[in-house]
Every structure is written in structure tokens, then in C-alpha cells.
Write a protein that holds these residues in place. Structure first.
Motif, PDB file in Angstrom:
ATOM      1  N   ARG A  87     -74.463 -10.070 -24.351  1.00 54.21           N
ATOM      2  CA  ARG A  87     -73.445 -10.855 -23.761  1.00 54.21           C
ATOM      3  C   ARG A  87     -72.146 -10.664 -23.433  1.00 54.21           C
ATOM      4  O   ARG A  87     -71.524 -11.181 -22.833  1.00 54.21           O
ATOM      5  N   ALA A  88     -70.977  -9.896 -23.686  1.00 52.74           N
ATOM      6  CA  ALA A  88     -70.009  -8.880 -23.751  1.00 52.74           C
ATOM      7  C   ALA A  88     -70.524  -9.061 -22.012  1.00 52.74           C
ATOM      8  O   ALA A  88     -69.830  -9.121 -21.041  1.00 52.74           O
TER       9      ALA A  88
ATOM     10  N   THR B 195     -70.666 -11.536 -20.278  1.00 51.69           N
ATOM     11  CA  THR B 195     -69.139 -12.887 -19.966  1.00 51.69           C
ATOM     12  C   THR B 195     -68.267 -12.322 -19.575  1.00 51.69           C
ATOM     13  O   THR B 195     -67.792 -12.921 -18.259  1.00 51.69           O
TER      14      THR B 195
ATOM     15  N   SER C  67     -61.556 -10.971 -22.026  1.00 52.55           N
ATOM     16  CA  SER C  67     -63.019 -11.878 -21.996  1.00 52.55           C
ATOM     17  C   SER C  67     -64.216 -10.878 -22.246  1.00 52.55           C
ATOM     18  O   SER C  67     -64.963 -10.930 -23.469  1.00 52.55           O
ATOM     19  N   GLY C  68     -64.310 -10.083 -22.088  1.00 50.24           N
ATOM     20  CA  GLY C  68     -65.422  -9.440 -22.794  1.00 50.24           C
ATOM     21  C   GLY C  68     -65.454  -8.098 -24.610  1.00 50.24           C
ATOM     22  O   GLY C  68     -65.824  -8.804 -25.190  1.00 50.24           O
TER      23      GLY C  68
ATOM     24  N   SER D 209     -65.498 -11.293 -26.230  1.00 47.41           N
ATOM     25  CA  SER D 209     -66.868 -11.585 -26.460  1.00 47.41           C
ATOM     26  C   SER D 209     -67.393 -10.729 -27.587  1.00 47.41           C
ATOM     27  O   SER D 209     -68.178 -11.419 -28.815  1.00 47.41           O
TER      28      SER D 209
ATOM     29  N   THR E 287     -65.734 -12.134 -31.333  1.00 45.48           N
ATOM     30  CA  THR E 287     -67.030 -13.352 -31.188  1.00 45.48           C
ATOM     31  C   THR E 287     -67.623 -12.884 -31.998  1.00 45.48           C
ATOM     32  O   THR E 287     -68.124 -13.460 -32.998  1.00 45.48           O
ATOM     33  N   SER E 288     -68.312 -12.039 -31.125  1.00 47.42           N
ATOM     34  CA  SER E 288     -69.668 -11.525 -31.745  1.00 47.42           C
ATOM     35  C   SER E 288     -70.836 -11.139 -33.071  1.00 47.42           C
ATOM     36  O   SER E 288     -70.914 -10.705 -33.851  1.00 47.42           O
TER      37      SER E 288
END
Length: 68
Positions: free
Chosen positions: A16-17, A20, A50-51, A54, A57-58
Motif C-alpha cells: 500500500r505504501a 501511495t 505520503s508513504g 500510508s 494509517t495502516s
């Protein structure tokens, strides 16, 4: 959380990262190209931030990782 769950979470969060980071970089490059000047430092900075966001947030949970 056992080792298998941690490994699965790290893999999913990492994927995901990376996605992103790529999305943020593409957006920044595209926006800067329209303006006519790509500031690569800003692109890298925004993509890395942003990474990191991410990954943070995970921590709240990933839908693809089912709780056991």
C-alpha cells in the motif's frame, strides 16, 4: 499478533505504501509539468511523506488482513 500475522501485515502495508508513493509522485510531476517546472525535491518530499502517512494509517487496520 504472531509472526505470521506481522509478516502478512508488513507485506500488505508495504505494498500500500509503495502504491501511495507512486501515486503521489505521479500527481506531483503531472501538476508541476502543467506549471512548467518540476521541483524534484518537492516531488520526493511529498512522495516520501505520503508513504509514511500510508504506513501510519495502516496501523489502524488493513481490510485485506483478517483479524484472528
Amino acid at each position: 499478533m504472531n509472526k505470521g500475522n506481522i509478516k502478512q501485515w508488513m507485506k500488505a502495508a508495504g505494498v500500500r505504501a509503495v502504491k501511495t508513493v507512486a501515486q503521489a509522485a505521479i500527481a506531483m510531476i503531472g501538476t508541476a509539468a502543467v506549471v512548467g517546472d518540476v521541483d524534484w525535491g518537492m516531488v520526493v518530499s511529498a512522495a516520501v511523506l505520503s508513504g509514511v502517512l500510508s504506513l501510519l494509517t495502516s496501523v489502524a487496520g488493513l481490510p485485506e488482513i483478517k483479524a484472528r
